[in-house]
Design a protein around this motif. Structure first.
Motif, PDB file in Angstrom:
ATOM      1  N   THR A  80       0.859  -1.172   0.000  1.00 15.25           N
ATOM      2  CA  THR A  80       0.000   0.000   0.000  1.00 15.25           C
ATOM      3  C   THR A  80       0.900   1.228   0.000  1.00 15.25           C
ATOM      4  O   THR A  80       1.747   1.380   0.886  1.00 15.25           O
ATOM      5  CB  THR A  80      -0.905   0.024   1.249  1.00 15.25           C
ATOM      6  N   LEU A  81       0.745   2.087  -0.999  1.00 13.10           N
ATOM      7  CA  LEU A  81       1.613   3.256  -1.102  1.00 13.10           C
ATOM      8  C   LEU A  81       1.216   4.310  -0.073  1.00 13.10           C
ATOM      9  O   LEU A  81       0.035   4.466   0.253  1.00 13.10           O
ATOM     10  CB  LEU A  81       1.538   3.843  -2.507  1.00 13.10           C
ATOM     11  N   ALA A  82       2.191   5.032   0.413  1.00 17.52           N
ATOM     12  CA  ALA A  82       1.933   6.080   1.395  1.00 17.52           C
ATOM     13  C   ALA A  82       1.037   7.152   0.801  1.00 17.52           C
ATOM     14  O   ALA A  82       1.249   7.573  -0.341  1.00 17.52           O
ATOM     15  CB  ALA A  82       3.256   6.701   1.855  1.00 17.52           C
ATOM     16  N   PRO A  83       0.022   7.626   1.547  1.00 17.61           N
ATOM     17  CA  PRO A  83      -0.842   8.704   1.042  1.00 17.61           C
ATOM     18  C   PRO A  83      -0.039   9.943   0.661  1.00 17.61           C
ATOM     19  O   PRO A  83      -0.345  10.625  -0.304  1.00 17.61           O
ATOM     20  CB  PRO A  83      -1.784   8.979   2.216  1.00 17.61           C
ATOM     21  N   GLU A  84       0.997  10.241   1.450  1.00 22.49           N
ATOM     22  CA  GLU A  84       1.920  11.318   1.132  1.00 22.49           C
ATOM     23  C   GLU A  84       3.301  10.700   0.997  1.00 22.49           C
ATOM     24  O   GLU A  84       3.798  10.060   1.919  1.00 22.49           O
ATOM     25  CB  GLU A  84       1.923  12.386   2.229  1.00 22.49           C
ATOM     26  N   ILE A 104     -13.232  -1.046  14.205  1.00 28.62           N
ATOM     27  CA  ILE A 104     -12.017  -1.865  14.271  1.00 28.62           C
ATOM     28  C   ILE A 104     -11.149  -1.464  13.085  1.00 28.62           C
ATOM     29  O   ILE A 104     -11.626  -1.441  11.945  1.00 28.62           O
ATOM     30  CB  ILE A 104     -12.341  -3.368  14.191  1.00 28.62           C
ATOM     31  N   PHE A 105      -9.869  -1.149  13.359  1.00 27.60           N
ATOM     32  CA  PHE A 105      -9.011  -0.641  12.299  1.00 27.60           C
ATOM     33  C   PHE A 105      -7.587  -1.170  12.425  1.00 27.60           C
ATOM     34  O   PHE A 105      -7.183  -1.642  13.491  1.00 27.60           O
ATOM     35  CB  PHE A 105      -8.960   0.894  12.351  1.00 27.60           C
ATOM     36  N   PRO A 106      -6.830  -1.058  11.339  1.00 27.55           N
ATOM     37  CA  PRO A 106      -5.388  -1.283  11.464  1.00 27.55           C
ATOM     38  C   PRO A 106      -4.800  -0.240  12.413  1.00 27.55           C
ATOM     39  O   PRO A 106      -5.435   0.785  12.707  1.00 27.55           O
ATOM     40  CB  PRO A 106      -4.875  -1.078  10.025  1.00 27.55           C
ATOM     41  N   GLY A 107      -3.576  -0.499  12.885  1.00 28.23           N
ATOM     42  CA  GLY A 107      -2.935   0.381  13.854  1.00 28.23           C
ATOM     43  C   GLY A 107      -2.792   1.814  13.368  1.00 28.23           C
ATOM     44  O   GLY A 107      -2.820   2.087  12.167  1.00 28.23           O
ATOM     45  N   PRO A 108      -2.608   2.761  14.301  1.00 25.76           N
ATOM     46  CA  PRO A 108      -2.557   4.188  13.951  1.00 25.76           C
ATOM     47  C   PRO A 108      -1.387   4.574  13.063  1.00 25.76           C
ATOM     48  O   PRO A 108      -1.398   5.646  12.469  1.00 25.76           O
ATOM     49  CB  PRO A 108      -2.477   4.882  15.318  1.00 25.76           C
ATOM     50  N   ASN A 109      -0.366   3.724  12.965  1.00 29.00           N
ATOM     51  CA  ASN A 109       0.772   4.044  12.125  1.00 29.00           C
ATOM     52  C   ASN A 109       0.635   3.530  10.694  1.00 29.00           C
ATOM     53  O   ASN A 109       1.544   3.708   9.873  1.00 29.00           O
ATOM     54  CB  ASN A 109       2.060   3.477  12.741  1.00 29.00           C
ATOM     55  N   THR A 110      -0.491   2.888  10.378  1.00 29.07           N
ATOM     56  CA  THR A 110      -0.661   2.322   9.048  1.00 29.07           C
ATOM     57  C   THR A 110      -1.252   3.349   8.090  1.00 29.07           C
ATOM     58  O   THR A 110      -1.953   4.274   8.492  1.00 29.07           O
ATOM     59  CB  THR A 110      -1.579   1.085   9.091  1.00 29.07           C
ATOM     60  N   PHE A 111      -0.966   3.154   6.808  1.00 27.16           N
ATOM     61  CA  PHE A 111      -1.449   4.085   5.803  1.00 27.16           C
ATOM     62  C   PHE A 111      -2.972   4.070   5.727  1.00 27.16           C
ATOM     63  O   PHE A 111      -3.614   5.111   5.558  1.00 27.16           O
ATOM     64  CB  PHE A 111      -0.847   3.741   4.434  1.00 27.16           C
ATOM     65  N   THR A 112      -3.575   2.881   5.833  1.00 24.07           N
ATOM     66  CA  THR A 112      -5.035   2.778   5.758  1.00 24.07           C
ATOM     67  C   THR A 112      -5.692   3.552   6.897  1.00 24.07           C
ATOM     68  O   THR A 112      -6.689   4.251   6.700  1.00 24.07           O
ATOM     69  CB  THR A 112      -5.473   1.300   5.786  1.00 24.07           C
ATOM     70  N   HIS A 113      -5.131   3.440   8.090  1.00 23.27           N
ATOM     71  CA  HIS A 113      -5.659   4.192   9.238  1.00 23.27           C
ATOM     72  C   HIS A 113      -5.586   5.691   8.965  1.00 23.27           C
ATOM     73  O   HIS A 113      -6.538   6.439   9.239  1.00 23.27           O
ATOM     74  CB  HIS A 113      -4.872   3.839  10.501  1.00 23.27           C
ATOM     75  N   ALA A 163     -16.027   8.860  -0.003  1.00 27.39           N
ATOM     76  CA  ALA A 163     -15.535   7.924  -1.021  1.00 27.39           C
ATOM     77  C   ALA A 163     -14.043   7.749  -0.788  1.00 27.39           C
ATOM     78  O   ALA A 163     -13.273   8.709  -0.872  1.00 27.39           O
ATOM     79  CB  ALA A 163     -15.799   8.463  -2.419  1.00 27.39           C
ATOM     80  N   LEU A 164     -13.648   6.554  -0.453  1.00 28.58           N
ATOM     81  CA  LEU A 164     -12.254   6.295  -0.082  1.00 28.58           C
ATOM     82  C   LEU A 164     -11.628   5.273  -1.016  1.00 28.58           C
ATOM     83  O   LEU A 164     -12.278   4.350  -1.488  1.00 28.58           O
ATOM     84  CB  LEU A 164     -12.171   5.759   1.352  1.00 28.58           C
ATOM     85  N   GLU A 165     -10.339   5.433  -1.261  1.00 32.94           N
ATOM     86  CA  GLU A 165      -9.571   4.418  -1.961  1.00 32.94           C
ATOM     87  C   GLU A 165      -8.108   4.582  -1.567  1.00 32.94           C
ATOM     88  O   GLU A 165      -7.706   5.612  -1.008  1.00 32.94           O
ATOM     89  CB  GLU A 165      -9.730   4.525  -3.486  1.00 32.94           C
ATOM     90  N   ARG A 166      -7.328   3.559  -1.832  1.00 28.99           N
ATOM     91  CA  ARG A 166      -5.890   3.625  -1.593  1.00 28.99           C
ATOM     92  C   ARG A 166      -5.186   3.105  -2.831  1.00 28.99           C
ATOM     93  O   ARG A 166      -5.787   2.414  -3.669  1.00 28.99           O
ATOM     94  CB  ARG A 166      -5.503   2.817  -0.353  1.00 28.99           C
ATOM     95  N   ASP A 167      -3.920   3.449  -2.948  1.00 28.82           N
ATOM     96  CA  ASP A 167      -3.116   3.013  -4.082  1.00 28.82           C
ATOM     97  C   ASP A 167      -2.218   1.859  -3.666  1.00 28.82           C
ATOM     98  O   ASP A 167      -1.540   1.930  -2.632  1.00 28.82           O
ATOM     99  CB  ASP A 167      -2.249   4.161  -4.608  1.00 28.82           C
ATOM    100  N   LEU A 168      -2.210   0.809  -4.472  1.00 27.66           N
ATOM    101  CA  LEU A 168      -1.319  -0.326  -4.268  1.00 27.66           C
ATOM    102  C   LEU A 168      -0.306  -0.328  -5.417  1.00 27.66           C
ATOM    103  O   LEU A 168      -0.670  -0.107  -6.570  1.00 27.66           O
ATOM    104  CB  LEU A 168      -2.094  -1.644  -4.262  1.00 27.66           C
ATOM    105  N   GLY A 169       0.939  -0.588  -5.099  1.00 29.78           N
ATOM    106  CA  GLY A 169       1.950  -0.577  -6.154  1.00 29.78           C
ATOM    107  C   GLY A 169       3.292  -1.023  -5.645  1.00 29.78           C
ATOM    108  O   GLY A 169       3.379  -1.780  -4.678  1.00 29.78           O
TER     109      GLY A 169
END
Length: 294
Positions: A147-151, A195-204, A261-267
């Protein structure tokens, strides 16, 4: 200074244990201790504090660690450059990937790559995407499929490229009270535990950013970085969550949340200052081929 001693030093520093470092390098604990003792003798300083079973870096060890990463990375880069001159796609390719991508995205890529390049030995590690960034920076792996970093972080060191868009959706179990309340607002959703992934994760960070932008609190009752575990806990009604749309099934109900509307980038990512092996470039080509094929 022998590279074998530096490899042992880095392994002990990362594992915090001589025995675990030995397991990683397929060496006995006495062999690891001997290499560390040799390195300490050459540098005339103690590199680790050993208090009971606890092993920690001394000030000298902390100073050496980034230098050791750099030395080993430069040697690995030189080896790749020389091997690339042969034009062969062979050797070992070290990749780190997340469990989710490894389960849901990579299998067809790995199948095609291994058929086309049987001389390449794949060394695949399953780690959190955030960890893969550090592994690439330190030269521990060549490619991260994550999962690519949002920034984008460490722009001067990391090249990243999106391969897949990963739409995210809000989900609950079909028995959860929210399942009957859709569509709903973010404010209504914020009243319930998640319920979420940890606070240090990109998805969070992606979801937290959405709630923060609307000046709402994200009430996280439990955290785990394994999306399959989150899916299980959501499916039995413990809380709501945000999961990749590809994970939707009959156990989950998708929530329609207005204005969200949410999405993330995988690469993939690799270090900009190091030479890509022929195997790594071939793997990237395979990734892009699958990207073009949808």
């Amino acid at each position: 200074m022998e590279t074998s001693a530096l490899h042992a030093f880095v392994a002990v520093a990362e594992c915090g244990s001589f025995s675990l470092a030995g397991e990683r390098l397929h060496l006995t604990q006495p062999a690891i201790s001997k290499r560390i003792a040799s390195l300490e003798s050459q540098l005339n300083t103690r590199l680790f504090d050993r208090i009971g079973r606890q092993v920690g870096l001394t000030e000298s060890g902390s100073t050496l660690l980034p230098k050791a990463y750099a030395i080993l990375a430069e040697l690995a880069d030189a080896k790749r450059q020389i091997n690339n001159l042969k034009g062969d796609v062979s050797g070992s390719l070290s990749i780190s990937t997340s469990h989710h991508i490894g389960l849901h995205r990579l299998p067809p890529v790995l199948r095609q790559f291994s058929r086309q390049h049987p001389q390449v030995a794949l060394d695949i590690h399953f780690v959190d995407s955030e960890v893969a960034y550090d592994e690439v920076i330190h030269g521990q792996i060549e490619l991260g499929i994550i999962t690519l970093a949002p920034e984008q972080r460490q722009r001067e060191f990391i090249h990243s490229a999106r391969v897949w868009r990963d739409p995210l959706c809000f989900v609950v179990s079909r028995e959860h009270p929210l399942a009957q309340a859709s569509p709903l607002s973010l404010a209504e959703l914020s009243r319930y535990s998640a319920i979420f992934p940890g606070p240090n994760t990109f998805t969070h960070h992606i979801v937290k950013g959405l709630f923060t932008a609307h000046k709402l609190e994200l009430r996280v009752s439990m955290a785990t970085n394994y999306l399959e575990t989150i899916k299980m806990m959501v499916s039995i009604g413990l809380a709501w969550s945000v999961l990749p749309r590809s994970m939707l099934d009959h156990e989950l109900a998708e929530l329609e949340v207005r204005g969200a509307a949410l999405e993330r980038d995988l690469g993939y990512i690799h270090h900009t200052g190091r030479t890509l092996s022929n195997a790594a470039q071939a793997f990237i080509d395979t990734l892009h081929a699958h990207q073009e094929n949808g």
